[in-house]
Design an enzyme around this catalytic site. Sequence first.
Site, PDB file in Angstrom:
ATOM      1  N   PRO A  80       0.858  -1.179   0.000  1.00 14.58           N
ATOM      2  CA  PRO A  80       0.000   0.000   0.000  1.00 14.58           C
ATOM      3  C   PRO A  80       0.901   1.237   0.000  1.00 14.58           C
ATOM      4  O   PRO A  80       1.845   1.304   0.786  1.00 14.58           O
ATOM      5  CB  PRO A  80      -0.759  -0.126   1.337  1.00 14.58           C
ATOM      6  CG  PRO A  80       0.124  -0.947   2.225  1.00 14.58           C
ATOM      7  CD  PRO A  80       1.033  -1.768   1.345  1.00 14.58           C
ATOM      8  N   CYS A 105       2.329   3.064   9.888  1.00 13.55           N
ATOM      9  CA  CYS A 105       2.415   4.433   9.378  1.00 13.55           C
ATOM     10  C   CYS A 105       2.941   5.378  10.456  1.00 13.55           C
ATOM     11  O   CYS A 105       2.497   5.330  11.606  1.00 13.55           O
ATOM     12  CB  CYS A 105       1.044   4.911   8.889  1.00 13.55           C
ATOM     13  SG  CYS A 105       1.124   6.577   8.205  1.00 13.55           S
ATOM     14  N   LYS A 161       0.334  -5.095   8.782  1.00  7.68           N
ATOM     15  CA  LYS A 161       1.616  -4.554   8.304  1.00  7.68           C
ATOM     16  C   LYS A 161       2.234  -3.733   9.434  1.00  7.68           C
ATOM     17  O   LYS A 161       1.649  -2.751   9.897  1.00  7.68           O
ATOM     18  CB  LYS A 161       1.396  -3.704   7.050  1.00  7.68           C
ATOM     19  CG  LYS A 161       2.688  -3.202   6.429  1.00  7.68           C
ATOM     20  CD  LYS A 161       2.450  -2.749   4.989  1.00  7.68           C
ATOM     21  CE  LYS A 161       3.677  -2.162   4.345  1.00  7.68           C
ATOM     22  NZ  LYS A 161       3.994  -0.817   4.818  1.00  7.68           N
ATOM     23  N   ASN A 165       9.764  -6.531   4.147  1.00  7.07           N
ATOM     24  CA  ASN A 165       9.614  -5.254   3.426  1.00  7.07           C
ATOM     25  C   ASN A 165      10.686  -4.262   3.898  1.00  7.07           C
ATOM     26  O   ASN A 165      11.080  -4.272   5.052  1.00  7.07           O
ATOM     27  CB  ASN A 165       8.194  -4.718   3.712  1.00  7.07           C
ATOM     28  CG  ASN A 165       7.978  -3.291   3.259  1.00  7.07           C
ATOM     29  OD1 ASN A 165       7.751  -2.397   4.071  1.00  7.07           O
ATOM     30  ND2 ASN A 165       8.032  -3.073   1.958  1.00  7.07           N
ATOM     31  N   GLY A 191       8.591  -1.333  -1.833  1.00  2.99           N
ATOM     32  CA  GLY A 191       7.858  -0.149  -1.363  1.00  2.99           C
ATOM     33  C   GLY A 191       8.020   0.958  -2.376  1.00  2.99           C
ATOM     34  O   GLY A 191       7.397   0.925  -3.454  1.00  2.99           O
ATOM     35  N   ARG A 192       8.939   1.891  -2.086  1.00  5.03           N
ATOM     36  CA  ARG A 192       9.151   3.021  -3.012  1.00  5.03           C
ATOM     37  C   ARG A 192       9.599   2.549  -4.381  1.00  5.03           C
ATOM     38  O   ARG A 192       9.410   3.250  -5.367  1.00  5.03           O
ATOM     39  CB  ARG A 192      10.178   3.986  -2.398  1.00  5.03           C
ATOM     40  CG  ARG A 192       9.629   4.760  -1.212  1.00  5.03           C
ATOM     41  CD  ARG A 192      10.726   5.347  -0.381  1.00  5.03           C
ATOM     42  NE  ARG A 192      11.527   4.292   0.252  1.00  5.03           N
ATOM     43  CZ  ARG A 192      12.662   4.496   0.896  1.00  5.03           C
ATOM     44  NH1 ARG A 192      13.155   5.704   0.986  1.00  5.03           N
ATOM     45  NH2 ARG A 192      13.313   3.480   1.444  1.00  5.03           N
TER      46      ARG A 192
HETATM   47  C1  LIG Z   1       4.780   7.626  -0.383  1.00  2.17           C
HETATM   48  C2  LIG Z   1       4.600   6.466   0.531  1.00  2.17           C
HETATM   49  C3  LIG Z   1       3.332   6.075   0.925  1.00  2.17           C
HETATM   50  C4  LIG Z   1       3.147   4.988   1.785  1.00  2.17           C
HETATM   51  N1  LIG Z   1       1.888   4.622   2.139  1.00  2.17           N
HETATM   52  C5  LIG Z   1       1.697   3.555   2.945  1.00  2.17           C
HETATM   53  C6  LIG Z   1       0.393   3.127   3.298  1.00  2.17           C
HETATM   54  O1  LIG Z   1      -0.630   3.688   2.875  1.00  2.17           O
HETATM   55  N2  LIG Z   1       0.287   2.055   4.135  1.00  2.17           N
HETATM   56  C7  LIG Z   1       1.385   1.388   4.617  1.00  2.17           C
HETATM   57  O2  LIG Z   1       1.251   0.433   5.371  1.00  2.17           O
HETATM   58  N3  LIG Z   1       2.632   1.761   4.265  1.00  2.17           N
HETATM   59  C8  LIG Z   1       2.800   2.813   3.460  1.00  2.17           C
HETATM   60  N4  LIG Z   1       4.076   3.164   3.082  1.00  2.17           N
HETATM   61  C9  LIG Z   1       5.213   2.316   3.462  1.00  2.17           C
HETATM   62  C10 LIG Z   1       5.539   1.320   2.336  1.00  2.17           C
HETATM   63  O3  LIG Z   1       4.464   0.457   2.090  1.00  2.17           O
HETATM   64  C11 LIG Z   1       6.798   0.491   2.704  1.00  2.17           C
HETATM   65  O4  LIG Z   1       6.557  -0.171   3.917  1.00  2.17           O
HETATM   66  C12 LIG Z   1       8.026   1.373   2.857  1.00  2.17           C
HETATM   67  O5  LIG Z   1       8.128   2.274   1.780  1.00  2.17           O
HETATM   68  C13 LIG Z   1       9.320   0.563   3.025  1.00  2.17           C
HETATM   69  O6  LIG Z   1       9.751  -0.005   1.861  1.00  2.17           O
HETATM   70  P1  LIG Z   1      10.914   0.678   0.935  1.00  2.17           P
HETATM   71  O7  LIG Z   1      12.137   0.930   1.807  1.00  2.17           O
HETATM   72  O8  LIG Z   1      11.151  -0.386  -0.092  1.00  2.17           O
HETATM   73  O9  LIG Z   1      10.338   1.926   0.392  1.00  2.17           O
HETATM   74  C14 LIG Z   1       4.276   4.268   2.268  1.00  2.17           C
HETATM   75  C15 LIG Z   1       5.554   4.662   1.862  1.00  2.17           C
HETATM   76  C16 LIG Z   1       5.736   5.736   1.008  1.00  2.17           C
HETATM   77  C17 LIG Z   1       7.127   6.110   0.582  1.00  2.17           C
END
Ligand SMILES: Cc1cc2nc3c(=O)[nH]c(=O)nc-3n(C[C@H](O)[C@H](O)[C@H](O)COP(=O)(O)O)c2cc1C
Length: 334
Positions: free
Chosen positions: A21, A105, A144, A205, A229-230
């Site tokens: 998400p 979050c 999560k 993750n 994620g990103r």
């Molecule tokens: C712009 C943005 C929006 C996100 N929105 C959510 C969200 O709605 N719900 C959630 O559980 N995590 C959210 N996350 C966290 C990501 O799902 C993920 O856990 C996090 O980016 C770590 O992974 P990464 O290091 O590969 O980016 C968000 C992250 C980013 C950068």
Amino acid sequence: MTMKTTLFIKRLRETKLMLPPLTGFTDYPYRTILADFDPPFLTTEMINARALLQQNQRTLQMIRRVEGSHIQGVQLLGNDPTSMAKAAKIIEDLDFDYIDINMGCTSRKVTSRGEGVSLMNDEQRAYDIVHAVFQAVNLPITVKLRIGPSKNKITISSLSEKVIAAGAVALTIHGRTGEKKFASPIDLPTIKDVVQKVSVPIIANGGIFTGDDAKNVLFKTGAAAVMPGRGLIGNPWIVSEIRCALFEESFSSPALQEKKNICLKHTQELCIHYGERRGILHMRKILPKYFSKAQNIKELKHDVQRMATKSDVIVILGRIEERDYQWYYLENAQ
Ligand SMILES: Cc1cc2nc3c(=O)[nH]c(=O)nc-3n(C[C@H](O)[C@H](O)[C@H](O)COP(=O)(O)O)c2cc1C
């Protein structure tokens, strides 16, 4: 275990890939694009349970279902077990396949209401929320989490046992603490500890931007699956890249023209869903991610901030060219 849960776990263990998400990014338009890449799972952005109960129009717009063969989930955010359970029932009635509960979050707006990662400070409430949702619906429930709210409070181990006892059938663990937000590195050993302790599948993750990252995280944690994620922003191809890496198939990066085509299609979907003005505002954040490897990315980002119409997007895309296998943004091209 219900039939839906059995199928959910089977798909997760077989495909080893779940999509994240991402608020502001995995909206209906992008999920439509992603569906063409045949991901095993797709989920919405986080959805505020109270807003859903109030039938907030924007919230209803956020949970539109996308056709496809994927298993489709909604991520719920909230702090009150009763409203979370009622929201879950609405999601079940809308024919979604699973519910993910947000306990990761870190946004101040969210944590000040005792939601998101602050639930990792309150095991009883975390349990009550998952249990209330579990009793309300006949769908698989996932949670999560991060590894803890802060570096002095790595609560993931006891919390994961609690939420599993409450009914969660799989957990996603973002390997950072809440205070770290998105800083590196990812704490893979802590994820591995949880994998070894619990019986449900763990989705690892954090810091997964390539197929090799995904392989490395699976290897080092023993998790059942990974979640980028990103790395998914402006890069739907990561679905195939991770799949190919995990199953030893060859992957070739998309050609420039393919990137342009998908970016344009994404723009069109955004404009249909939000209207052109809001759609292009969204695209301002996304377009540079599609072309992050281009030279002159600073100029590209600058010009993207001035886009107001679909035609502006087409002009910018036309200025991205390939020479000697390198992509360039030609800022002064006429
Ligand atoms: C712009 C943005 C929006 C996100 N929105 C959510 C969200 O709605 N719900 C959630 O559980 N995590 C959210 N996350 C966290 C990501 O799902 C993920 O856990 C996090 O980016 C770590 O992974 P990464 O290091 O590969 O980016 C968000 C992250 C980013 C950068």
